[in-house]
Design a protein around this motif. Structure first.
Motif, PDB file in Angstrom:
ATOM      1  N   SER A  36      24.543  41.277  44.776  1.00 14.66           N
ATOM      2  CA  SER A  36      23.824  42.470  45.237  1.00 14.66           C
ATOM      3  C   SER A  36      24.203  43.724  44.465  1.00 14.66           C
ATOM      4  O   SER A  36      23.544  44.751  44.588  1.00 14.66           O
ATOM      5  N   THR A  37      25.279  43.676  43.685  1.00 16.92           N
ATOM      6  CA  THR A  37      25.670  44.829  42.868  1.00 16.92           C
ATOM      7  C   THR A  37      25.707  44.429  41.403  1.00 16.92           C
ATOM      8  O   THR A  37      26.025  43.288  41.060  1.00 16.92           O
ATOM      9  N   LEU A  38      25.395  45.382  40.548  1.00 18.37           N
ATOM     10  CA  LEU A  38      25.421  45.145  39.112  1.00 18.37           C
ATOM     11  C   LEU A  38      26.845  45.326  38.579  1.00 18.37           C
ATOM     12  O   LEU A  38      27.711  45.852  39.261  1.00 18.37           O
ATOM     13  N   GLY A  39      27.067  44.886  37.346  1.00 20.36           N
ATOM     14  CA  GLY A  39      28.363  45.116  36.714  1.00 20.36           C
ATOM     15  C   GLY A  39      29.197  43.887  36.481  1.00 20.36           C
ATOM     16  O   GLY A  39      30.203  43.938  35.763  1.00 20.36           O
ATOM     17  N   GLY A  40      28.818  42.762  37.090  1.00 17.00           N
ATOM     18  CA  GLY A  40      29.539  41.522  36.844  1.00 17.00           C
ATOM     19  C   GLY A  40      30.993  41.538  37.286  1.00 17.00           C
ATOM     20  O   GLY A  40      31.431  42.393  38.077  1.00 17.00           O
ATOM     21  N   THR A  41      31.756  40.594  36.744  1.00 19.04           N
ATOM     22  CA  THR A  41      33.167  40.474  37.089  1.00 19.04           C
ATOM     23  C   THR A  41      33.931  41.755  36.792  1.00 19.04           C
ATOM     24  O   THR A  41      34.698  42.252  37.624  1.00 19.04           O
ATOM     25  N   CYS A  42      33.715  42.326  35.614  1.00 19.44           N
ATOM     26  CA  CYS A  42      34.499  43.477  35.160  1.00 19.44           C
ATOM     27  C   CYS A  42      34.479  44.620  36.165  1.00 19.44           C
ATOM     28  O   CYS A  42      35.513  45.115  36.603  1.00 19.44           O
ATOM     29  N   LEU A  43      33.293  45.030  36.566  1.00 18.90           N
ATOM     30  CA  LEU A  43      33.180  46.202  37.429  1.00 18.90           C
ATOM     31  C   LEU A  43      33.488  45.889  38.883  1.00 18.90           C
ATOM     32  O   LEU A  43      33.977  46.749  39.621  1.00 18.90           O
ATOM     33  N   VAL A  93      35.002  51.203  42.624  1.00 16.23           N
ATOM     34  CA  VAL A  93      34.057  50.146  42.233  1.00 16.23           C
ATOM     35  C   VAL A  93      32.633  50.543  42.602  1.00 16.23           C
ATOM     36  O   VAL A  93      31.707  50.426  41.785  1.00 16.23           O
ATOM     37  N   ASP A  94      32.449  51.029  43.830  1.00 13.38           N
ATOM     38  CA  ASP A  94      31.110  51.395  44.296  1.00 13.38           C
ATOM     39  C   ASP A  94      30.511  52.511  43.446  1.00 13.38           C
ATOM     40  O   ASP A  94      29.316  52.487  43.108  1.00 13.38           O
ATOM     41  N   GLN A  95      31.339  53.491  43.101  1.00 12.75           N
ATOM     42  CA  GLN A  95      30.862  54.594  42.269  1.00 12.75           C
ATOM     43  C   GLN A  95      30.451  54.093  40.882  1.00 12.75           C
ATOM     44  O   GLN A  95      29.436  54.508  40.317  1.00 12.75           O
ATOM     45  N   THR A  96      31.256  53.163  40.345  1.00 13.88           N
ATOM     46  CA  THR A  96      30.990  52.647  39.001  1.00 13.88           C
ATOM     47  C   THR A  96      29.750  51.769  38.966  1.00 13.88           C
ATOM     48  O   THR A  96      28.904  51.902  38.074  1.00 13.88           O
ATOM     49  N   THR A  97      29.622  50.870  39.936  1.00 17.18           N
ATOM     50  CA  THR A  97      28.432  50.012  39.968  1.00 17.18           C
ATOM     51  C   THR A  97      27.183  50.837  40.270  1.00 17.18           C
ATOM     52  O   THR A  97      26.099  50.542  39.753  1.00 17.18           O
ATOM     53  N   GLY A  98      27.336  51.882  41.083  1.00 12.73           N
ATOM     54  CA  GLY A  98      26.215  52.777  41.341  1.00 12.73           C
ATOM     55  C   GLY A  98      25.754  53.466  40.070  1.00 12.73           C
ATOM     56  O   GLY A  98      24.560  53.731  39.884  1.00 12.73           O
TER      57      GLY A  98
END
Length: 466
Positions: A36-43, A93-98
């Motif tokens: 449900s969130t973008l960014g894969g394992t890294c983010l 994490v949420d800020q970065t994937t956002g």
């Protein structure tokens, strides 16, 4: 059915960067992500959350062990609120994937949530909230990797865990046993050791970070032992068993003796493996090798000419920035440009403290290739900036060709090395000599002066401050 110039399966650093570059180059672009969130394992469960916890635990260690020597006195006991620390990590994490969501919208990239699998070489079925199918002229596989384990270990994800679970524990372990002395195990081991856990690292090889320069491994091992981590090198794990809240690990040492370790958590960090589950690669004519990696040529093209693959799912170092470079490379290749990647100049970093970073060849590699080289090394403790901040562990080592003086490898351990290594990458990209670096002005006092001094040491052994 929606049609695209290019579709990317996977939204990690490789996938989302590829999508952005494709869109910048005028291609109608789609990206497919099963979570449900973008960014894969890294983010989500890798680079970003681990660095957040490393930062928080570093602050705690500074407050409890080093503030007093700086003349900072804090009345009362300093306590860890693990729930709040984990909460901050998740906020980062949420800020970065956002931010990735924003970039997709900004670049007019269509995002599909669901498991993407090949119907054929130009059609992808997406199983998610709404089953659908899209068509794309070209496709990029960027499905990344998952934690590996050993065949006899059962990961219950409660007491016998991977890095994913270690990033969201609800308690500080009493004794965390870590199988694997690589990047992931050492970073998370340092987090929980700082927070008060007993930590035992069990490594099969005779040193931690076995793929990096031996001097870096030796220096970081000293740091971990000084922090009272149990470093069990040359130990082959034989079994891992859970009994209630206790985990028992048995390992054979180099004398052939079986040693038993008991803890309340066991982190299995023996590497990662390519993730292709559900991809249905054979339907598109995409071949995998015996390691489960997608086979590609020098253009990162698979056995299906319109399909490319990047990042952890293909051969090479499993690094976010390597995947990013490959994402840009493929996008520009598809656009008819002629980009290049020099894999020798992709740096590796370990975000422990002191940080460890390297680029280029190690001494072992140069010896194996019969290359004559010279070494320049400079200790951080000789720097004014290092003494001022109290970060005196570590050194910078520069390896240069004995005849031409061209820099062939740079290996460093110390404060801010994750950032300092970029100077070495730039120098080597332009095929600088050690003397070139030594003649460039470096601001004083800085940690970067160690790079200049190491270059001086490699140039007729004329470092100034040792």
């Amino acid at each position: 059915m929606k049609s695209y110039d290019v579709a990317i399966i996977g939204s990690g650093p490789g996938g989302y960067v590829a999508a952005i570059r494709c869109a910048q180059l005028g291609m109608k672009t789609a990206i497919i992500e099963k979570y449900s969130t973008l960014g894969g394992t890294c983010l989500n469960v890798g680079c970003i959350p681990s660095k957040a916890l490393l930062s928080s635990s570093h602050h705690y260690e500074e407050a409890t062990k080093h503030f007093e020597e700086h003349g900072i006195e804090i009345p009362g006991d300093i306590k860890v609120n693990l729930e709040k620390m984990i909460g901050r990590k998740q906020a980062v994490v949420d800020q970065t994937t956002g931010g990735i969501d924003f970039l997709m919208k900004k670049n007019n990239i269509d995002v599909f949530e669901g498991l993407g699998s090949f119907k054929d070489a130009t059609h992808i079925t997406i199983e998610g909230k709404d089953a659908q199918e899209i068509e794309a002229k070209k496709i990029i596989i960027a499905t990344g990797s998952k934690p590996s384990t050993l065949p006899f270990i059962t990961l219950d994800k409660e007491r016998v865990i991977t890095s994913t679970e270690a990033l969201k524990l609800k308690e500080i372990p009493k004794h965390m046993i870590i199988i694997g002395g690589g990047v992931i195990g050492l970073e998370l081991g340092q987090v929980y050791r700082r927070l008060g856990a007993e930590v035992t690292v069990i490594e099969y090889m005779d040193r931690i970070l076995p793929t990096m320069d031996a001097g870096l491994s030796k220096e970081l091992n000293k740091v971990f032992k000084k922090a009272k981590c149990n470093m069990m090198l040359s130990h082959k794990v034989q079994s891992v068993e859970r009994h209630g809240d206790e985990v028992i690990v048995k390992a054979e040492n180099k004398k052939g003796e079986v040693v038993e370790f008991k803890g309340d958590y066991c982190l299995v960090s023996v590497g990662r493996k390519p993730y292709t589950a559900g991809l249905n690669a054979e339907a598109a004519g995409v071949k995998l090798n015996d390691k489960g990696q997608v086979e590609v040529n020098e253009h990162l093209q698979t056995s299906a000419s319109n399909i490319y693959a990047i990042g952890d799912v293909i051969k090479g170092a499993m690094l976010a920035h390597k995947a990013e470079e490959e994402g840009v490379f493929v996008a520009e290749t598809m656009a008819g440009q002629k980009p290049h990647i020099d894999y020798n100049l992709i740096p590796g970093v370990v975000y422990t403290w002191p940080e460890v970073a390297a680029v280029g060849k190690t001494e072992d590699q140069l010896k194996a290739d019969n290359v004559e080289y010279k070494v320049g090394q400079f200790p951080f403790r000789a720097l004014g900036r290092a003494r001022a901040s109290g970060d005196i562990d570590g050194f910078v080592k520069i390896l240069a060709d004995k005849t031409t003086d061209e820099v062939l490898g740079v290996h460093m351990i110390g404060a801010r090395c994750a950032d300092l290594i970029a100077e070495a990458v730039v120098a080597m990209e332009f095929r600088a000599s050690a003397e070139d670096i030594s003649r460039m002005s470096h601001a004083h006092p800085t940690f970067a002066e160690a790079v200049k001094e190491a270059a001086l040491a490699a140039t007729e052994d004329r470092a100034l401050h040792v």
